[in-house]
Structures are given as C-alpha cells and as structure tokens.
Design a protein around this motif. Structure first.
Motif, PDB file in Angstrom:
ATOM      1  N   LYS B  73       0.773  -1.172  -0.018  1.00 36.93           N
ATOM      2  CA  LYS B  73      -0.059  -0.012  -0.018  1.00 36.93           C
ATOM      3  C   LYS B  73       0.793   1.259   0.013  1.00 36.93           C
ATOM      4  N   GLY B  74       1.749   1.290   0.820  1.00 36.54           N
ATOM      5  CA  GLY B  74       3.015   2.368   0.878  1.00 36.54           C
ATOM      6  C   GLY B  74       3.376   2.830  -0.461  1.00 36.54           C
ATOM      7  N   ALA B  75       4.005   1.595  -1.041  1.00 37.81           N
ATOM      8  CA  ALA B  75       4.635   1.694  -2.479  1.00 37.81           C
ATOM      9  C   ALA B  75       3.715   2.065  -3.345  1.00 37.81           C
ATOM     10  N   LYS B  76       2.370   1.735  -3.401  1.00 37.95           N
ATOM     11  CA  LYS B  76       1.408   2.087  -4.625  1.00 37.95           C
ATOM     12  C   LYS B  76       1.105   3.699  -4.190  1.00 37.95           C
ATOM     13  N   GLU B  77       1.078   4.026  -2.948  1.00 37.24           N
ATOM     14  CA  GLU B  77       0.552   5.446  -2.910  1.00 37.24           C
ATOM     15  C   GLU B  77       1.836   6.448  -3.249  1.00 37.24           C
ATOM     16  N   ALA B  78       3.008   5.970  -2.963  1.00 38.88           N
ATOM     17  CA  ALA B  78       4.250   6.996  -3.452  1.00 38.88           C
ATOM     18  C   ALA B  78       4.346   6.711  -4.946  1.00 38.88           C
ATOM     19  N   ALA B  79       3.919   5.588  -5.504  1.00 38.89           N
ATOM     20  CA  ALA B  79       3.874   5.651  -6.839  1.00 38.89           C
ATOM     21  C   ALA B  79       3.009   6.412  -7.558  1.00 38.89           C
ATOM     22  N   ALA B  80       1.661   6.426  -6.884  1.00 31.61           N
ATOM     23  CA  ALA B  80       0.823   7.482  -7.611  1.00 31.61           C
ATOM     24  C   ALA B  80       1.169   8.914  -7.720  1.00 31.61           C
ATOM     25  N   LYS B  81       1.796   8.926  -6.514  1.00 35.71           N
ATOM     26  CA  LYS B  81       2.317  10.559  -6.130  1.00 35.71           C
ATOM     27  C   LYS B  81       3.347  10.793  -7.011  1.00 35.71           C
ATOM     28  N   ASP B  82       4.437   9.896  -7.570  1.00 34.96           N
ATOM     29  CA  ASP B  82       5.605   9.867  -8.420  1.00 34.96           C
ATOM     30  C   ASP B  82       5.521   9.684  -9.773  1.00 34.96           C
ATOM     31  N   PRO B 285       5.808  -0.685   8.133  1.00 30.64           N
ATOM     32  CA  PRO B 285       5.911  -1.345   6.934  1.00 30.64           C
ATOM     33  C   PRO B 285       5.697  -0.451   5.776  1.00 30.64           C
ATOM     34  N   TYR B 286       4.601   0.393   6.032  1.00 35.77           N
ATOM     35  CA  TYR B 286       4.076   1.456   4.913  1.00 35.77           C
ATOM     36  C   TYR B 286       5.216   2.234   4.532  1.00 35.77           C
ATOM     37  N   LEU B 287       6.190   2.631   5.374  1.00 38.70           N
ATOM     38  CA  LEU B 287       7.198   3.311   5.054  1.00 38.70           C
ATOM     39  C   LEU B 287       8.332   2.626   4.498  1.00 38.70           C
ATOM     40  N   GLN B 288       8.373   1.268   4.477  1.00 41.71           N
ATOM     41  CA  GLN B 288       9.337   0.612   3.687  1.00 41.71           C
ATOM     42  C   GLN B 288       8.923   0.575   2.188  1.00 41.71           C
ATOM     43  N   GLY B 289       7.558   0.463   1.937  1.00 49.41           N
ATOM     44  CA  GLY B 289       7.049   0.449   0.658  1.00 49.41           C
ATOM     45  C   GLY B 289       7.186   1.964  -0.150  1.00 49.41           C
ATOM     46  N   TYR B 290       6.660   3.047   0.921  1.00 49.85           N
ATOM     47  CA  TYR B 290       6.839   4.148   0.258  1.00 49.85           C
ATOM     48  C   TYR B 290       8.214   4.706  -0.031  1.00 49.85           C
ATOM     49  N   GLU B 291       9.164   4.610   0.844  1.00 50.55           N
ATOM     50  CA  GLU B 291      10.719   5.083   0.760  1.00 50.55           C
ATOM     51  C   GLU B 291      11.113   4.288  -0.413  1.00 50.55           C
ATOM     52  N   ALA B 292      10.937   3.218  -0.560  1.00 53.57           N
ATOM     53  CA  ALA B 292      11.614   2.175  -1.484  1.00 53.57           C
ATOM     54  C   ALA B 292      11.468   2.831  -3.038  1.00 53.57           C
ATOM     55  N   VAL B 293       9.861   3.267  -2.999  1.00 57.48           N
ATOM     56  CA  VAL B 293       9.562   3.830  -4.695  1.00 57.48           C
ATOM     57  C   VAL B 293      10.038   5.230  -4.670  1.00 57.48           C
ATOM     58  N   ASP B 294       9.908   5.982  -3.406  1.00 54.51           N
ATOM     59  CA  ASP B 294      10.280   7.259  -3.479  1.00 54.51           C
ATOM     60  C   ASP B 294      11.765   7.542  -3.772  1.00 54.51           C
TER      61      ASP B 294
END
Lengths: 343, 336
Positions: B73-82, B285-294
């Motif tokens: 979920k974190g990764a997807k939300e970062a992906a949407a923003k980026d 965990p959200y941060l792990q996905g979000y930060e990785a994409v970002d």
C-alpha cells in the motif's frame, strides 16, 4: 448329521474379545492409552485438569472435521479442500455481515448455504465426471485458496477481514460457536460439546440407519452397491455435504473465537483431519472405519501436539512424532485386523 | 439427474430468500456503513511531471500476509504521487522470487525493489539487474548483504536491533521469565528477533514454535506452555494476528503474564488501548514500501541516494497504549 454342523456359522455367538478385536478403533484406543501414559510420565503438568482441558480443546478443533472426513473415507473418498473450506466459511460470514452491515446471523446463514453448495459441487463433480476425488477436491482446494485471498483483498482491501465484534448478533453467535465455561481452574470450550455431539450423531448414522449401510456399501465397492440398489450418487453427495456442514461449524468457531480471520489460513489442515481418521482406524481404501475412531485419532493428535510443549521438548521434532505415530497406528490397526480375521 | 436439478433450484431459491432477508436484517452498529461514515481518504494523484517510469517490487511474502499488504500500500501510494507505473510480484519460494526479478529485468523496468529473506538465492539475479543498469533497492530483510550485492540502499528494520529493543523494554518493565512465540519455523528474521531480545533481556527467555496457519493450535500450544510453566510473566508474539490469540491463551490458562507483540493491526491497537497488551514494536511497513519507491524516483530524477552506504532503519518504534489511540485511524486504513 449333527445339529452343530448344520448351524449357520454367521449366527454363531461371538465372544466379547473377538467382537472387540473386530472394532476399527481398537488399535487407536491402545495407541491413545500408550501416548497418555507416556506423557503422564514425561511431563509434570500433563495430568492437571487445566492441561487436559487444553488438550481437549485442541483435539476438538481437529475432531469436529475428522468426523465427516472419516465418514467420507469409509465411503471410499477424500476431500483435500476440507482445510481451506473452514477458512472460506469463516471469511464468508464475516465479510457478508460487514459489507451488507447486516445482522451477524444473516452472514452466518449465507455462509452455511454457500459452504454446503461447495460440498455439493465436490460430490456432484465427482459423481458426474467419474474423476478420482483426489483430482476434484485438489481443484476445489486450489480454487478456494485463490478465492479466499482474491475476494478478501478485493472486498476488504487487505488480506484479513475487518472486526465484526461490535455488530448486532455477535454475542449470541459467539455464545453458540465460541463460548466457554470455567469450572475452578478448568476452562471448557463449547467446541468439545460440538465434537461429542457430532461423534454421537455420526456413530448413530453409521451403525443404526440405512444411510450408514449405504456408506459402508459404497466404500466397499460402488458397483456392487449400485447393483443391490444403493443410491451411490446421493450417498456420495451427502457425504461431501457433511464435510461442508462441519467445515461451516469449524469456520464459525474460528470467526467468533478470534473475531478477525486471516485469508491465508487453513492450508494443510486437511491432512490433519485425514491423519486423525487414519490413526482412528479408517482404511485408505474405504469400507472400513468408525466415527469414534476419528475422535480417538483427534485426541491422540491433541495429546501429542500439546504434550511436547508440556514436556518442554524442542518442538522441531513435532512433525516427526506425528509421522511416526501415524505409521505405528496404521501398522497396529492392520495387525489387529489380521488377527481378528484369522480367528 | 432430475433430483439434482431440483436440489440446485432449492438451493438457489433459499439463497435468494436469504439475500432478500439480509436487506431487512441490518445491523445498526459496526460494518461497512460505519466505516464509510468515518472514512475521509486523500485521493492519490501525481504530484510530479517526470516521465512515467516503471518500478517492479518483488518480495518473499507468502499468500495473504497482512504485513506485506501494508508495504504494498505504501509503495502504491508513493507510485501514484511520483507518476510511477508500479508492478508487484511475490513468492515465498526463493527460486520463484528470483525468477520474478529476472522477469522484471526482461521487461526492462526502470527500477527494482527486492526483499532479501534468502539472500544467496537472489545474489546472481541482482547482479544481472545492476549489470543491465537497473537501480536496485532492498527492503525489509537483507541489510547485511544489500551493499555487497550492489543495491543503492537498504530500507528496513534490523531484526537483531528490534529484538534488542524488546529485551530492554521487557527488563525495564521488571519481567523475569519470557516466552518468544515463533509462528514460522525456519524463518531467519524471527530467530534474530528472539535472539536479540534474549541478548538484552535481564531475565530468562525461551522460544516456543507454533503452527502459524492454524489459530486454534497456536492458542492450545501457548496455553500448554503457560500451564507447564506458571512462572512465565511475559509473552512476546512476532506478528500482530497472534497477539489477541496470546491474550486468550493467557486468560484460559489463568496466567498473569504480560503480552507484547511485533507489528500492529486493528485488534492490537484496541488491546493496547484497553491495557490487554503491554506494548507493540512497529517497523512501519508502510514506510518500507513508500520510501523504496520514492528513493528510486529520487535516484532517477536527481541521482540522490540516502543512507550513505548504511541501511535506512524504519524501526523499531515502541508503541504503547498512549500512542495506540492516536494511531488507530491510520491502522484502520491499513497504513500502520
């Protein structure tokens, strides 16, 4: 010609010992006694009342499913989808109630119907396609595993369901499926009652009703059974729906006891049910076995899995014990039966 | 066959009747309606105008794992923003996971995020990705191997350090005898957590292995353990779904032990608030996905790298009853 020579040997009175030796669960009872004595010495806390209630609870969760699985095996078939079907049933009630904001009992009833439909599907496909039950139920197993994950994620947005503990109907459903009584230091779970009741009903069906004769006949030889007028199709579908009914009871227990259901659970449990039935004296080839035997098998399972913890042993070896126990029980059963037939 | 046909019709009719009745048999509390009333979510839309790059994430998650769901979920939300096209694959078999990484390389993606639960199995394929000029970021597990394998950076919690934080916290709470409940036999990260906790804990800590896919057996095994040893005064579970079960086992066994856990979910937040749980260790965990994409985006956009060759830690964060109330809303949305 003497009178004894003409008497029908089938009508001759049999001794109590011989009748006991002919019972399918005898090997399992001997095995259970051995395991009990063994852990009584190996683990200090094994014999206290509260420990025994824990063991009974553990046995009942396996035992509730081992009963219909044993009946199905007597009827000569397997159900590999039994483990995930329990999870499916729990997920169904939880998600239906939540998504519809319905009274929890509505979800519970929808779940009953859908689970029975899955059981019907297994039996129907089996009798229509004449494929082995291994293939049919393996297909159902995989489909249900996928549906559990897919639907839960699609509907709940995550892989576990949302809590329904604050919804109407939850307390009464909890009372039926997950209540417990505390007597002194002992906590008894309602699943133990469900289990005993199911064993009693199944034993009655197998030994005292026409349907019971049909099950033994179908498992002994489907073609011969059909030739003497046994409704083979109906019997098989009925057996699969029996598994589904118990999967529903078991699933509702998990839902109301743990409130939230993980969609990936239940995989692999079908083997535990089959192990309990086989330890309890059911033959892999069908036509032979008992419901009481499955209960003894489940009890052995409960004693072993918790006994290792009570004895404070390294649990890395648990699966090894289970496997050895399975082999020993089966060998003991085969030996006892051979002795009984030879007499 | 006629009999079967009737059976199907009967089942259908009953099903229809129940569906109809369900509209009448509504619950006035809880359920989806309550959730919708409470929900006010931000909409994800691109905040940048960089090209639409494709990033692939390949993890060692098993089917239906709550934790990895939040990472995703974190990764997807970062992906949407980026403005990123995000693709995800997972398999708990290392060989299959390596195959998925290879697939991503074949597709010529613009960045790969991978978890290293079984590092050796992924070594070669990561080297291939680096050779093909695809930036790789490792997440969650594998902090030791990450740099050596050629990854830009590692984002995650060091399991040993997280375990040590738990051991210290338990000592501060005056606990004497603890049991560490492992729900997956052979999971290296789980062993590290318990080992870390054992290291800094002043009292005695024992491991207990349970069958994680069978909740009633988890409860029974834990009950058995508590009955076998009444001196146990702390239970540590390694995953959020197991904490409420541990509370039930403790009540059934009549034990006074404190239950603490790794990871958060809705029931953990509720139990923290009510005091049924002592504390939870969050690795975000959200941060792990979000930060990785970002961070992959930042690398593509600006050649930025974070961590300076060291792992970027997302945990451990100790959450107690006081913080739980504040986090509850985020947990309900599946982000914590």
């Amino acid at each position: 010609m003497s009178a004894t020579a003409t008497a029908d040997e089938r009508l001759a009175p049999t001794s109590l010992v011989r009748r006991l030796l002919g019972r399918p669960e005898l090997g399992a009872v001997v095995g259970a006694a051995a395991v009990f004595v063994f852990f009584s010495f190996a683990a200090d806390s094994f014999l206290q009342a509260s420990s025994l209630s824990t063991i009974l609870y553990s046995a009942s969760t396996i035992g509730i499913m081992a009963v219909p699985v044993a009946m199905l095996m007597i009827g000569g078939e397997f159900d590999l989808s039994a483990g995930v079907m329990v999870t499916t049933s729990a997920l169904l009630s939880s998600m239906f109630s939540y998504q519809m904001t319905a009274n929890v009992w509505v979800g519970v009833m929808v779940s009953l119907l859908v689970t029975l439909a899955v059981g019907f599907f297994n039996g129907f496909m089996l009798t229509r396609t004449k494929l082995p039950s291994f293939i049919i139920t393996l297909g159902t197993f995989l489909m249900l595993t996928g549906l559990n994950l897919g639907f839960t994620k699609l509907i709940s947005g995550s892989v576990s369901t949302k809590t329904i503990a604050d919804m109407e109907g939850f307390p009464s459903a909890h009372a039926l499926f997950a209540s417990q009584w505390t007597i002194g230091s002992v906590t008894l779970k309602v699943t133990i009652l469900w289990w005993l009741a199911l064993v009693a009903v199944a034993t009655w069906i197998l030994l005292r009703t026409r349907a019971g004769n049909w099950i033994f006949a179908v498992g002994g030889g489907a073609d011969a059974a059909r030739a003497v007028g046994v409704p083979v199709v109906k019997t098989r579908i009925g057996l699969y729906m029996g598994v589904a009914l118990c999967a529903w009871i078991s699933g509702q227990h998990i839902l109301f006891s743990f409130d939230v259901v993980q969609s990936g659970e239940g995989v692999g449990n079908e083997f535990l049910y089959i192990i309990a039935a086989v330890i309890g004296g059911c033959l892999m080839t069908g036509g032979y076995g008992s419901a009481i035997g499955s209960a003894v098998g489940a009890f052995i399972f409960g004693m072993t899995s918790n006994g290792i913890v009570y004895a404070q042993w390294n649990p890395d070896w648990f699966k090894f014990f289970l496997g050895a126990m399975l082999l020993l029980a089966t060998l003991l059963n085969a030996w006892v039966r051979k002795r009984a037939e030879a007499k | 066959m006629a009999r079967v046909g009737t059976g199907v019709r009967v089942v259908g009719a009953v099903l229809a009747a129940v569906l109809g009745a369900s509209l009448a048999g509504c619950s006035s509390t809880g359920g989806k309606r309550a959730e919708e009333r409470a929900k006010a979510e931000a909409q994800g839309r691109p905040a940048v105008s960089t090209p639409r790059w494709t990033f692939a994430m390949v993890t060692h998650a098993g089917d239906g794992d709550t934790f990895w769901d939040i990472v995703q979920k974190g990764a997807k939300e970062a992906a949407a923003k980026d403005n990123i096209n995000f693709v995800y694959a997972h398999d708990d078999q290392a060989q299959q996971q390596a195959q998925f990484v290879q697939n991503a390389i074949d597709q010529k993606v613009d960045g790969i995020i991978v978890s290293l639960a079984k590092p050796e199995a992924l070594k070669d394929v990561i080297a291939k990705a680096v050779k093909a000029g695809i930036p790789v970021i490792t997440v969650n597990s594998g902090s030791e191997q990450s740099a050596a394998y050629g990854a830009l950076t590692h984002i995650g919690q060091d399991e040993q350090i997280a375990g040590e934080a738990v051991g210290t916290e338990l000592s501060e709470r005056g606990r004497k005898k603890a049991v560490c409940v492992l729900h997956e036999q052979g999971n290296v990260g789980h062993e590290q957590r318990c080992a870390g906790a054992k290291k800094t804990f002043g009292g005695v800590m024992e491991n207990l292995y349970v069958e994680g896919t069978n909740m009633p057996s988890v409860q029974a095994a834990l009950q058995a353990k508590l009955q076998a040893d009444p001196s146990i005064d702390a239970i540590l579970t390694l995953g959020a779904p197991f904490a409420p079960t541990a509370v039930k086992a403790k009540e059934a066994a009549g034990s006074k032990a404190e239950v603490d856990t790794f990871d958060l979910n809705e029931s953990v937040a509720r139990d923290l608030k009510s005091g049924a749980l002592g504390f939870a260790v969050d690795q975000q965990p959200y941060l792990q996905g979000y930060e990785a994409v970002d961070l992959l985006w930042l690398y593509r956009y600006n050649a930025d790298v974070l961590g300076g060759g060291r792992p970027v830690l997302t945990g451990p964060q100790i959450v107690t009853g006081a913080e739980a109330a504040e986090l509850e809303d985020f947990i309900k949305r599946g982000r914590r």
